[in-house]
Design a protein around this motif. Structure first.
Motif, mmCIF file in Angstrom:
data_model
loop_
_atom_site.group_PDB
_atom_site.id
_atom_site.type_symbol
_atom_site.label_atom_id
_atom_site.label_comp_id
_atom_site.label_asym_id
_atom_site.label_seq_id
_atom_site.Cartn_x
_atom_site.Cartn_y
_atom_site.Cartn_z
ATOM 1 N N SER A 20 74.139 -2.248 47.109
ATOM 2 C CA SER A 20 73.981 -3.698 47.237
ATOM 3 C C SER A 20 72.541 -4.184 47.110
ATOM 4 O O SER A 20 72.312 -5.325 46.736
ATOM 5 C CB SER A 20 74.582 -4.186 48.563
ATOM 6 O OG SER A 20 73.892 -3.584 49.639
ATOM 7 N N GLU A 21 71.571 -3.339 47.377
ATOM 8 C CA GLU A 21 70.175 -3.773 47.286
ATOM 9 C C GLU A 21 69.571 -3.576 45.887
ATOM 10 O O GLU A 21 68.442 -3.953 45.650
ATOM 11 C CB GLU A 21 69.323 -3.052 48.339
ATOM 12 C CG GLU A 21 69.149 -1.567 48.107
ATOM 13 C CD GLU A 21 70.303 -0.690 48.601
ATOM 14 O OE1 GLU A 21 70.187 0.528 48.488
ATOM 15 O OE2 GLU A 21 71.327 -1.225 49.080
ATOM 16 N N LEU A 22 70.353 -3.008 44.974
ATOM 17 C CA LEU A 22 69.862 -2.745 43.621
ATOM 18 C C LEU A 22 70.625 -3.556 42.580
ATOM 19 O O LEU A 22 71.750 -3.970 42.806
ATOM 20 C CB LEU A 22 70.013 -1.256 43.278
ATOM 21 C CG LEU A 22 69.300 -0.250 44.168
ATOM 22 C CD1 LEU A 22 69.626 1.171 43.724
ATOM 23 C CD2 LEU A 22 67.806 -0.476 44.176
ATOM 24 N N ASP A 46 74.580 -7.632 39.389
ATOM 25 C CA ASP A 46 74.419 -7.300 40.799
ATOM 26 C C ASP A 46 75.567 -6.404 41.251
ATOM 27 O O ASP A 46 76.419 -6.016 40.443
ATOM 28 C CB ASP A 46 74.288 -8.561 41.656
ATOM 29 C CG ASP A 46 75.542 -9.422 41.701
ATOM 30 O OD1 ASP A 46 76.637 -8.967 41.277
ATOM 31 O OD2 ASP A 46 75.448 -10.572 42.166
ATOM 32 N N HIS A 47 75.610 -6.099 42.541
ATOM 33 C CA HIS A 47 76.622 -5.168 43.054
ATOM 34 C C HIS A 47 78.034 -5.755 43.048
ATOM 35 O O HIS A 47 78.996 -5.039 43.263
ATOM 36 C CB HIS A 47 76.244 -4.699 44.466
ATOM 37 C CG HIS A 47 76.336 -5.759 45.503
ATOM 38 N ND1 HIS A 47 75.377 -6.739 45.647
ATOM 39 C CD2 HIS A 47 77.283 -6.008 46.426
ATOM 40 C CE1 HIS A 47 75.728 -7.549 46.621
ATOM 41 N NE2 HIS A 47 76.875 -7.126 47.121
ATOM 42 N N ARG A 87 64.160 -3.884 41.974
ATOM 43 C CA ARG A 87 64.901 -2.721 42.470
ATOM 44 C C ARG A 87 66.125 -2.564 41.583
ATOM 45 O O ARG A 87 66.972 -3.455 41.565
ATOM 46 C CB ARG A 87 65.307 -2.928 43.924
ATOM 47 C CG ARG A 87 64.120 -3.162 44.855
ATOM 48 C CD ARG A 87 64.544 -3.662 46.217
ATOM 49 N NE ARG A 87 65.340 -2.695 46.938
ATOM 50 C CZ ARG A 87 64.851 -1.765 47.740
ATOM 51 N NH1 ARG A 87 63.559 -1.699 47.947
ATOM 52 N NH2 ARG A 87 65.643 -0.917 48.359
ATOM 53 N N GLU A 126 59.762 -1.665 42.747
ATOM 54 C CA GLU A 126 59.730 -1.134 44.104
ATOM 55 C C GLU A 126 60.636 0.085 44.229
ATOM 56 O O GLU A 126 60.319 1.022 44.958
ATOM 57 C CB GLU A 126 60.175 -2.208 45.102
ATOM 58 C CG GLU A 126 59.229 -3.381 45.173
ATOM 59 C CD GLU A 126 59.794 -4.545 45.967
ATOM 60 O OE1 GLU A 126 60.853 -4.395 46.617
ATOM 61 O OE2 GLU A 126 59.155 -5.612 45.929
ATOM 62 N N GLU A 127 61.761 0.054 43.529
ATOM 63 C CA GLU A 127 62.705 1.167 43.529
ATOM 64 C C GLU A 127 63.388 1.189 42.170
ATOM 65 O O GLU A 127 63.832 0.155 41.670
ATOM 66 C CB GLU A 127 63.748 0.996 44.629
ATOM 67 C CG GLU A 127 64.698 2.160 44.757
ATOM 68 C CD GLU A 127 65.659 2.028 45.937
ATOM 69 O OE1 GLU A 127 66.540 2.894 46.044
ATOM 70 O OE2 GLU A 127 65.545 1.064 46.722
#
Length: 166
Positions: A20-22, A46-47, A87, A126-127
């Motif tokens: 969910s954060e990517l 998105d997720h 991310r 960031e990721e």
């Protein structure tokens, strides 16, 4: 633990969401030898499978398939950064390019320079994770890359994608 499912050609592969954060960023390249041009397609989701942004970009030279895939990977990273994604999981169907992006060492071949460009862009995230997907799971990015043959330079869609690409 889930039992692996053996798939045959008639089995449709399903969309898998990123954490969910990517954001999931798929890229693909296409070559148009008759026109001596190439194309790039990128889709960011998105997720929940919602399209955040997508694009078709024409490259005004005919590149070999590995070179356009490497170029598409760099363009996907640049495009993601432009729309504010920091991310992401970057997915492409060229195993050679994905392996090159994961490598710490520089590749001492001409294709290595294109992959190095993508690696430079990756430092702004960031990721970032890289994932190889089969062509069946990269259809949307592939369709966007093929669409580039009919455009003058670049088309971008924000928060939507025309249904004929699905």
């Amino acid at each position: 633990m889930a039992t692996p499912v053996q798939q045959n050609r008639s089995t449709r592969l399903h969309w898998t969401p990123p954490p969910s954060e990517l954001f999931k960023t798929n890229f693909d390249g296409a070559v148009f030898p008759h026109d001596k041009k190439s194309g790039i397609g990128v889709v960011i989701q998105d997720h929940q499978e919602s399209v955040i942004a997508s694009c078709s970009k024409l490259v005004h030279q005919e590149l070999c398939s590995e070179d356009i895939e490497a170029t598409a990977s760099a363009w996907a990273l640049s495009f993601a950064l432009e729309v504010g994604v920091k991310r992401a999981v970057i997915k492409g169907d060229s195993l050679f390019v994905i392996k090159g992006l994961r490598e710490e060492e520089r590749l001492l071949i001409p294709l290595g320079l294109l992959i190095e460009e993508a690696k430079q862009l990756s430092q702004h995230f960031e990721e970032l994770h890289y994932s190889h997907v089969k062509r069946d799971c990269n259809v949307l990015a592939h369709n966007l890359a093929r669409h580039a043959a009919g455009i003058p330079d670049l088309l971008v869609w924000m928060e939507d994608i025309p249904s004929h690409f699905l």
